[in-house]
Design a protein around this motif. Structure first.
Motif, mmCIF file in Angstrom:
data_model
loop_
_atom_site.group_PDB
_atom_site.id
_atom_site.type_symbol
_atom_site.label_atom_id
_atom_site.label_comp_id
_atom_site.label_asym_id
_atom_site.label_seq_id
_atom_site.Cartn_x
_atom_site.Cartn_y
_atom_site.Cartn_z
ATOM 1 N N GLY A 83 0.820 -1.210 0.000
ATOM 2 C CA GLY A 83 0.000 0.000 0.000
ATOM 3 C C GLY A 83 0.848 1.251 0.000
ATOM 4 O O GLY A 83 0.524 2.243 -0.671
ATOM 5 N N THR A 84 1.967 1.210 0.719
ATOM 6 C CA THR A 84 2.873 2.361 0.745
ATOM 7 C C THR A 84 3.552 2.547 -0.607
ATOM 8 O O THR A 84 3.734 3.687 -1.075
ATOM 9 N N LEU A 85 3.924 1.438 -1.245
ATOM 10 C CA LEU A 85 4.535 1.528 -2.573
ATOM 11 C C LEU A 85 3.571 2.170 -3.561
ATOM 12 O O LEU A 85 3.964 3.022 -4.375
ATOM 13 N N LEU A 86 2.315 1.766 -3.495
ATOM 14 C CA LEU A 86 1.324 2.292 -4.433
ATOM 15 C C LEU A 86 1.005 3.756 -4.145
ATOM 16 O O LEU A 86 0.829 4.559 -5.070
ATOM 17 N N ALA A 87 0.963 4.099 -2.868
ATOM 18 C CA ALA A 87 0.687 5.498 -2.503
ATOM 19 C C ALA A 87 1.815 6.404 -2.972
ATOM 20 O O ALA A 87 1.577 7.516 -3.473
ATOM 21 N N THR A 88 3.057 5.926 -2.845
ATOM 22 C CA THR A 88 4.198 6.722 -3.295
ATOM 23 C C THR A 88 4.168 6.894 -4.811
ATOM 24 O O THR A 88 4.467 7.980 -5.337
ATOM 25 N N ALA A 89 3.827 5.834 -5.524
ATOM 26 C CA ALA A 89 3.712 5.946 -6.976
ATOM 27 C C ALA A 89 2.664 6.991 -7.350
ATOM 28 O O ALA A 89 2.882 7.822 -8.245
ATOM 29 N N ARG A 90 1.536 6.954 -6.655
ATOM 30 C CA ARG A 90 0.480 7.937 -6.932
ATOM 31 C C ARG A 90 0.979 9.354 -6.666
ATOM 32 O O ARG A 90 0.777 10.270 -7.470
ATOM 33 N N ASP A 91 1.675 9.543 -5.534
ATOM 34 C CA ASP A 91 2.173 10.874 -5.179
ATOM 35 C C ASP A 91 3.217 11.376 -6.168
ATOM 36 O O ASP A 91 3.348 12.586 -6.381
ATOM 37 N N GLN A 92 3.966 10.441 -6.775
ATOM 38 C CA GLN A 92 5.011 10.811 -7.733
ATOM 39 C C GLN A 92 4.495 10.813 -9.174
ATOM 40 O O GLN A 92 5.266 10.966 -10.117
ATOM 41 N N SER A 93 3.179 10.596 -9.326
ATOM 42 C CA SER A 93 2.532 10.569 -10.643
ATOM 43 C C SER A 93 3.133 9.481 -11.536
ATOM 44 O O SER A 93 3.348 9.677 -12.738
ATOM 45 N N VAL A 94 3.387 8.320 -10.937
ATOM 46 C CA VAL A 94 3.960 7.181 -11.651
ATOM 47 C C VAL A 94 2.908 6.081 -11.782
ATOM 48 O O VAL A 94 2.269 5.694 -10.807
ATOM 49 N N ASP A 95 2.753 5.567 -12.989
ATOM 50 C CA ASP A 95 1.837 4.449 -13.236
ATOM 51 C C ASP A 95 2.389 3.201 -12.543
ATOM 52 O O ASP A 95 3.511 2.785 -12.837
ATOM 53 N N PRO A 96 1.623 2.560 -11.662
ATOM 54 C CA PRO A 96 2.124 1.387 -10.954
ATOM 55 C C PRO A 96 1.937 0.080 -11.725
ATOM 56 O O PRO A 96 2.127 -1.001 -11.176
ATOM 57 N N GLY A 97 1.581 0.178 -13.006
ATOM 58 C CA GLY A 97 1.215 -1.009 -13.772
ATOM 59 C C GLY A 97 2.291 -2.066 -13.910
ATOM 60 O O GLY A 97 1.989 -3.225 -14.188
ATOM 61 N N LEU A 98 3.554 -1.701 -13.705
ATOM 62 C CA LEU A 98 4.619 -2.701 -13.769
ATOM 63 C C LEU A 98 4.695 -3.534 -12.494
ATOM 64 O O LEU A 98 5.303 -4.610 -12.485
ATOM 65 N N LEU A 99 4.092 -3.050 -11.409
ATOM 66 C CA LEU A 99 4.149 -3.735 -10.123
ATOM 67 C C LEU A 99 2.867 -4.461 -9.744
ATOM 68 O O LEU A 99 2.908 -5.491 -9.070
ATOM 69 N N THR A 100 1.727 -3.904 -10.133
ATOM 70 C CA THR A 100 0.454 -4.396 -9.600
ATOM 71 C C THR A 100 0.123 -5.855 -9.939
ATOM 72 O O THR A 100 -0.515 -6.517 -9.107
ATOM 73 N N PRO A 101 0.535 -6.405 -11.096
ATOM 74 C CA PRO A 101 0.205 -7.821 -11.323
ATOM 75 C C PRO A 101 0.813 -8.743 -10.268
ATOM 76 O O PRO A 101 0.145 -9.663 -9.793
ATOM 77 N N TYR A 102 2.052 -8.479 -9.883
ATOM 78 C CA TYR A 102 2.666 -9.336 -8.872
ATOM 79 C C TYR A 102 2.072 -9.055 -7.494
ATOM 80 O O TYR A 102 1.884 -9.975 -6.685
ATOM 81 N N MET A 103 1.776 -7.815 -7.221
ATOM 82 C CA MET A 103 1.122 -7.483 -5.949
ATOM 83 C C MET A 103 -0.211 -8.209 -5.823
ATOM 84 O O MET A 103 -0.588 -8.650 -4.737
ATOM 85 N N GLU A 104 -0.919 -8.360 -6.937
ATOM 86 C CA GLU A 104 -2.191 -9.064 -6.922
ATOM 87 C C GLU A 104 -1.990 -10.542 -6.600
ATOM 88 O O GLU A 104 -2.796 -11.148 -5.876
ATOM 89 N N LEU A 105 -0.933 -11.143 -7.126
ATOM 90 C CA LEU A 105 -0.624 -12.533 -6.779
ATOM 91 C C LEU A 105 -0.391 -12.671 -5.278
ATOM 92 O O LEU A 105 -0.874 -13.618 -4.635
ATOM 93 N N MET A 106 0.359 -11.751 -4.726
ATOM 94 C CA MET A 106 0.631 -11.785 -3.290
ATOM 95 C C MET A 106 -0.670 -11.654 -2.500
ATOM 96 O O MET A 106 -0.898 -12.392 -1.523
ATOM 97 N N ARG A 107 -1.529 -10.728 -2.909
ATOM 98 C CA ARG A 107 -2.801 -10.522 -2.209
ATOM 99 C C ARG A 107 -3.662 -11.776 -2.256
ATOM 100 O O ARG A 107 -4.280 -12.167 -1.258
ATOM 101 N N ARG A 108 -3.693 -12.425 -3.428
ATOM 102 C CA ARG A 108 -4.487 -13.651 -3.575
ATOM 103 C C ARG A 108 -3.995 -14.750 -2.645
ATOM 104 O O ARG A 108 -4.781 -15.482 -2.043
ATOM 105 N N ARG A 109 -2.670 -14.893 -2.536
ATOM 106 C CA ARG A 109 -2.124 -15.944 -1.674
ATOM 107 C C ARG A 109 -2.458 -15.673 -0.206
ATOM 108 O O ARG A 109 -2.773 -16.596 0.557
#
Length: 296
Positions: free
Chosen positions: A250-276
């Motif tokens: 959540g902190t990684l994603l919030a920082t990306a948002r604050d820096q105006s960076v698309d998190p799309g390179l990270l979110t697929p793996y984050m979703e795998l982690m969330r599912r597990r």
């Protein structure tokens, strides 16, 4: 300097792109008689000038071969087109063309049906690394183990050799697996530089040094994941579990948002982690996410 002698294994090389040319130069420098062929004959001229013999056709090159016939072409289709109709009986085919594991397995059957022995290879190097042992390049080989042993010395001239099994597809599988991991690493590097992009007062070179050192240290986690996959105990030796890492995402994603960076390179793996974690495995390390991709 060309130390050409007739005591070295003769090599036949089909395909003289950047990689094929680099391979050819290494064999010539080590004194191996070299016969070359390329669809565009002009590409052979530098190697001929260094002592190679140019064959007029691929069929001529293969017919004269008494050592390994090395293929370094564009793709598997090019291999089929180049060798179509050529008598391969008794020939030693070593395919260094980039392909998939399934293509390598099929090509091995294809070669064996035509009376040839077959090795597939995956080159873990770029052309400037060829012929330079200190550069650390190497080639995965798989297929006929006796054939590998027969030509090991010649094959080791351009780059180190690592035999990974009798299944002809295993060299390509190792190659693609390592390249896939590299692609994921590049995605992380891209995201990291995007995060610091807006900060004009940051030293990019210093940050790059820190990033390279951090990734090098973190890459050792592959050893722990392998041990967990082997044992089936995904909590063994875990210091940062999935529940903790998922919360930190959540902190990684919030920082990306604050820096105006698309998190799309990270979110697929984050979703795998969330599912597990949602499956009740928050106390595990990362090994459990492998099965979510179908790899275990």
């Amino acid at each position: 300097m060309n130390t050409h002698t007739t005591s070295k294994t003769p090599v036949t090389l089909l395909g003289l792109g950047d990689m094929g040319t680099a391979l050819g130069r290494a064999w010539l420098a080590a004194g191996h008689p070299l016969t070359v062929w390329n669809r565009t004959p002009k590409r052979a001229e530098p190697l001929v000038g260094a002592g190679a013999r140019a064959a007029g056709t691929a069929a001529e090159a293969v017919a004269a071969a008494t050592g390994p016939v090395i293929l370094c072409l564009l793709d598997d289709a090019s291999v089929g087109e180049t060798l179509d109709g050529i008598d391969l009986r008794g020939k030693d085919i070593v395919n260094l063309t980039t392909n998939t594991p399934a293509e390598a397995q099929q090509r091995a059957r294809w070669a064996e049906e035509r009376g040839a022995r077959f090795l597939d290879g995956g080159i873990m190097a770029v052309p400037p690394m060829i012929g330079r042992p200190e550069a650390g390049g190497y080639v995965f080989y798989s297929g006929d183990p006796a054939l590998f042993e027969r030509h090991r010395e010649a094959l080791a001239v351009p780059a180190g050799t690592t035999f990974v099994g009798e299944d002809p597809g295993h060299a390509a599988l190792h190659d693609i697996a390592l390249l896939s991991a590299m692609t994921g690493m590049f995605a992380g590097i891209t995201h990291a530089f995007a995060l610091i992009g807006p900060e004009k007062d940051l030293d990019r070179a210093r940050f790059a040094t820190l990033l390279a050192e951090w990734l090098g240290a973190m890459s050792r986690s592959a050893l722990g994941i392998a041990a967990q996959l082997e044992s089936g105990n995904y909590t063994e030796g875990v210091t940062s579990n999935l529940a903790m890492m998922t919360a930190a995402n959540g902190t990684l994603l919030a920082t990306a948002r604050d820096q105006s960076v698309d998190p799309g390179l990270l979110t697929p793996y984050m979703e795998l982690m969330r599912r597990r974690v949602a499956q009740g495995h928050g106390d595990e390390g990362l090994a459990g996410t492998v099965g979510l991709l179908g790899g275990e």
